[in-house]
Scaffold this motif. Structure first.
Motif, PDB file in Angstrom:
ATOM      1  N   LEU A   1     -18.200 -38.190   8.875  1.00  0.00           N
ATOM      2  CA  LEU A   1     -19.529 -38.247   8.306  1.00  0.00           C
ATOM      3  C   LEU A   1     -19.840 -36.929   7.296  1.00  0.00           C
ATOM      4  O   LEU A   1     -20.653 -37.088   6.377  1.00  0.00           O
ATOM      5  N   GLN A   2     -19.200 -35.911   7.813  1.00  0.00           N
ATOM      6  CA  GLN A   2     -19.502 -34.712   6.939  1.00  0.00           C
ATOM      7  C   GLN A   2     -18.556 -34.597   5.762  1.00  0.00           C
ATOM      8  O   GLN A   2     -19.146 -33.582   4.851  1.00  0.00           O
ATOM      9  N   ARG A   3     -17.688 -35.394   5.632  1.00  0.00           N
ATOM     10  CA  ARG A   3     -17.215 -35.589   4.132  1.00  0.00           C
ATOM     11  C   ARG A   3     -17.814 -36.717   3.423  1.00  0.00           C
ATOM     12  O   ARG A   3     -17.408 -36.839   2.096  1.00  0.00           O
ATOM     13  N   TRP A   4     -18.733 -37.381   3.715  1.00  0.00           N
ATOM     14  CA  TRP A   4     -19.543 -38.308   2.864  1.00  0.00           C
ATOM     15  C   TRP A   4     -20.588 -37.622   2.146  1.00  0.00           C
ATOM     16  O   TRP A   4     -20.949 -36.480   2.159  1.00  0.00           O
ATOM     17  N   PRO A   5     -20.837 -38.198   0.823  1.00  0.00           N
ATOM     18  CA  PRO A   5     -21.932 -37.707  -0.066  1.00  0.00           C
ATOM     19  C   PRO A   5     -23.399 -37.618   0.763  1.00  0.00           C
ATOM     20  O   PRO A   5     -23.347 -38.403   1.722  1.00  0.00           O
ATOM     21  N   LEU A   6     -23.838 -36.558   0.211  1.00  0.00           N
ATOM     22  CA  LEU A   6     -25.255 -36.428   0.844  1.00  0.00           C
ATOM     23  C   LEU A   6     -26.144 -37.673   1.174  1.00  0.00           C
ATOM     24  O   LEU A   6     -26.638 -37.929   2.033  1.00  0.00           O
ATOM     25  N   ALA A   7     -25.993 -38.550   0.217  1.00  0.00           N
ATOM     26  CA  ALA A   7     -26.950 -39.578   0.287  1.00  0.00           C
ATOM     27  C   ALA A   7     -26.735 -40.409   1.275  1.00  0.00           C
ATOM     28  O   ALA A   7     -27.306 -41.091   1.978  1.00  0.00           O
ATOM     29  N   PHE A   8     -25.313 -40.542   1.582  1.00  0.00           N
ATOM     30  CA  PHE A   8     -24.641 -41.343   2.530  1.00  0.00           C
ATOM     31  C   PHE A   8     -24.987 -40.803   4.008  1.00  0.00           C
ATOM     32  O   PHE A   8     -25.392 -41.604   4.895  1.00  0.00           O
ATOM     33  N   GLN A   9     -25.222 -39.654   4.058  1.00  0.00           N
ATOM     34  CA  GLN A   9     -25.322 -38.992   5.284  1.00  0.00           C
ATOM     35  C   GLN A   9     -26.923 -39.191   5.660  1.00  0.00           C
ATOM     36  O   GLN A   9     -27.348 -39.451   6.785  1.00  0.00           O
ATOM     37  N   ILE A  10     -27.685 -39.096   4.637  1.00  0.00           N
ATOM     38  CA  ILE A  10     -29.220 -39.523   4.762  1.00  0.00           C
ATOM     39  C   ILE A  10     -29.359 -40.747   5.213  1.00  0.00           C
ATOM     40  O   ILE A  10     -30.070 -41.001   6.091  1.00  0.00           O
ATOM     41  N   ALA A  11     -28.486 -41.732   4.485  1.00  0.00           N
ATOM     42  CA  ALA A  11     -28.587 -43.176   4.861  1.00  0.00           C
ATOM     43  C   ALA A  11     -28.226 -43.429   6.330  1.00  0.00           C
ATOM     44  O   ALA A  11     -28.921 -44.044   6.990  1.00  0.00           O
ATOM     45  N   HIS A  12     -27.400 -42.607   6.701  1.00  0.00           N
ATOM     46  CA  HIS A  12     -26.877 -42.728   8.309  1.00  0.00           C
ATOM     47  C   HIS A  12     -27.717 -42.298   9.259  1.00  0.00           C
ATOM     48  O   HIS A  12     -28.072 -42.813  10.390  1.00  0.00           O
ATOM     49  N   ALA A  13     -28.329 -41.124   8.901  1.00  0.00           N
ATOM     50  CA  ALA A  13     -29.658 -40.707   9.678  1.00  0.00           C
ATOM     51  C   ALA A  13     -30.549 -41.562  10.004  1.00  0.00           C
ATOM     52  O   ALA A  13     -31.249 -42.005  11.053  1.00  0.00           O
ATOM     53  N   ALA A  14     -30.900 -42.370   8.788  1.00  0.00           N
ATOM     54  CA  ALA A  14     -31.981 -43.453   8.753  1.00  0.00           C
ATOM     55  C   ALA A  14     -31.507 -44.436   9.478  1.00  0.00           C
ATOM     56  O   ALA A  14     -32.523 -45.236  10.252  1.00  0.00           O
ATOM     57  N   PHE A  15     -30.321 -44.972   9.312  1.00  0.00           N
ATOM     58  CA  PHE A  15     -29.644 -46.023  10.341  1.00  0.00           C
ATOM     59  C   PHE A  15     -29.937 -45.860  11.671  1.00  0.00           C
ATOM     60  O   PHE A  15     -30.073 -46.475  12.404  1.00  0.00           O
ATOM     61  N   TYR A  16     -29.655 -44.387  12.239  1.00  0.00           N
ATOM     62  CA  TYR A  16     -29.682 -44.147  13.412  1.00  0.00           C
ATOM     63  C   TYR A  16     -31.147 -44.238  14.057  1.00  0.00           C
ATOM     64  O   TYR A  16     -31.491 -44.856  14.982  1.00  0.00           O
ATOM     65  N   SER A  17     -32.171 -44.087  13.190  1.00  0.00           N
ATOM     66  CA  SER A  17     -33.645 -44.352  13.540  1.00  0.00           C
ATOM     67  C   SER A  17     -34.046 -45.637  13.678  1.00  0.00           C
ATOM     68  O   SER A  17     -34.751 -45.936  14.713  1.00  0.00           O
ATOM     69  N   THR A  18     -33.293 -46.564  12.946  1.00  0.00           N
ATOM     70  CA  THR A  18     -33.650 -47.892  13.193  1.00  0.00           C
ATOM     71  C   THR A  18     -32.751 -48.443  14.437  1.00  0.00           C
ATOM     72  O   THR A  18     -33.561 -49.151  15.143  1.00  0.00           O
ATOM     73  N   ILE A  19     -31.707 -47.898  14.651  1.00  0.00           N
ATOM     74  CA  ILE A  19     -30.894 -48.428  15.941  1.00  0.00           C
ATOM     75  C   ILE A  19     -31.660 -47.842  17.308  1.00  0.00           C
ATOM     76  O   ILE A  19     -31.504 -48.707  18.163  1.00  0.00           O
ATOM     77  N   VAL A  20     -32.346 -46.867  17.232  1.00  0.00           N
ATOM     78  CA  VAL A  20     -33.310 -46.387  18.605  1.00  0.00           C
ATOM     79  C   VAL A  20     -34.729 -46.963  18.618  1.00  0.00           C
ATOM     80  O   VAL A  20     -35.284 -46.695  19.283  1.00  0.00           O
ATOM     81  N   THR A  21     -35.119 -47.681  17.620  1.00  0.00           N
ATOM     82  CA  THR A  21     -36.424 -48.255  17.268  1.00  0.00           C
ATOM     83  C   THR A  21     -36.507 -49.946  17.359  1.00  0.00           C
ATOM     84  O   THR A  21     -37.120 -50.426  18.163  1.00  0.00           O
ATOM     85  N   PHE A  22     -35.655 -50.281  16.510  1.00  0.00           N
ATOM     86  CA  PHE A  22     -35.743 -51.861  16.594  1.00  0.00           C
ATOM     87  C   PHE A  22     -35.410 -52.592  17.672  1.00  0.00           C
ATOM     88  O   PHE A  22     -35.809 -53.710  18.221  1.00  0.00           O
ATOM     89  N   PRO A  23     -34.430 -52.145  18.573  1.00  0.00           N
ATOM     90  CA  PRO A  23     -33.860 -52.802  19.791  1.00  0.00           C
ATOM     91  C   PRO A  23     -34.941 -52.837  20.733  1.00  0.00           C
ATOM     92  O   PRO A  23     -35.496 -53.932  21.448  1.00  0.00           O
ATOM     93  N   VAL A  24     -35.901 -51.696  20.716  1.00  0.00           N
ATOM     94  CA  VAL A  24     -37.153 -51.817  21.775  1.00  0.00           C
ATOM     95  C   VAL A  24     -38.086 -52.720  21.290  1.00  0.00           C
ATOM     96  O   VAL A  24     -38.614 -53.503  21.999  1.00  0.00           O
ATOM     97  N   LEU A  25     -38.327 -52.901  19.801  1.00  0.00           N
ATOM     98  CA  LEU A  25     -39.301 -53.741  19.323  1.00  0.00           C
ATOM     99  C   LEU A  25     -38.815 -55.136  19.696  1.00  0.00           C
ATOM    100  O   LEU A  25     -39.502 -56.034  20.023  1.00  0.00           O
TER     101      LEU A  25
END
Length: 252
Positions: free
Chosen positions: A79-103
């Motif tokens: 992940l540290q070798r990815w462009p910043l935009a992809f790193q930001i997208a992965h961080a947002a991806f994490y937020s969906t993973i810990v929110t949507f399953p509960v919903l």
């Protein structure tokens, strides 16, 4: 790509196993429906939020395991070798993973579940995998990793995704002739429909807030009180902090 209790290689293995289980569930369900002449269910699977979120979870654990394996081997996450935009997208991806399953789990068992257990072992297993074990998978990421609480900006992403799904549900009705969830049918009452939509939106916001608090408490207890600041790779890079955490800090 670290945990406060698991060494990186074990964290990577667990994430990979969770991904394998999720993908196995997806493809087995698709195969079972096809073999039992339920092709309409296969064709409509991408109209259901449950299925979409489960696909997302499967891919998240796949990529997070690869990031963690690379960190365990080299001391520097892929992940540290990815462009910043992809790193930001992965961080947002994490937020969906810990929110949507509960919903998803809350909506299924509180609104959609009829109260009677499923008629076959397959239905019981498939629904438990997608509406109960998904919550266990999310809890693993919440409690056993070293991620920071998600930025407040990610709540907007959660809301936008839910709005886009609502649009998809009505596109599904317009093109395929059915609503993925019966409570989305406006003919059953516009007030009732508005109540469900607002209720689910409020629930998503509350879940996001609760998850944020739980992650903050986990970090405070494990790192500040127990001084368990993480298990790192033997070959460590100069900056051993989570790249996801760095990305999140940059978005505040």
């Amino acid at each position: 790509m670290t945990s406060w209790i698991l060494p990186p290689i074990y964290l990577a293995i667990v994430r990979l196993l969770l991904s394998v289980y999720a993908f196995t569930t997806i493809f087995f369900v698709l195969g079972w429906d096809g073999a039992h002449h339920r092709h309409d269910l296969d064709r409509s699977s991408f109209s259901f939020f449950t299925d979409l979120s489960y696909w997302g979870m499967a891919f998240y654990f796949l990529f997070s395991s690869l990031h963690t394996f690379s960190y365990a081997r080299t001391g520097r996450a892929w992940l540290q070798r990815w462009p910043l935009a992809f790193q930001i997208a992965h961080a947002a991806f994490y937020s969906t993973i810990v929110t949507f399953p509960v919903l998803v789990t809350a909506v299924f068992w509180a609104i959609l579940y009829s109260g009677k257990w499923f008629s076959s072992e397959f239905e019981g297993w498939s629904n438990t995998s997608r509406h109960a074990l998904n919550l266990v998978f999310a809890a693993f990421e919440i409690f056993l990793t070293r991620t920071l609480p998600p930025p407040y900006a990610h709540l907007l992403i959660i809301v936008v995704i839910l709005a886009l799904y609502l649009a998809l549900a009505y596109v599904t009705h317009a093109t395929a002739g059915f609503y993925p969830y019966s409570f989305l049918d406006p003919e059953k009452g516009s007030g009732r429909l508005a109540g469900y939509i607002i209720g689910i939106l409020v629930a998503a916001c509350l879940i996001f807030a609760i998850v944020w608090l739980v992650i903050w408490l986990r970090k405070w207890v494990t790192e500040e009180k127990l001084h368990m600041r993480g298990k790192f790779a033997k070959t460590r890079s100069v900056n051993d902090e989570e790249m996801v955490e760095v990305t999140r800090e940059s978005m505040k």
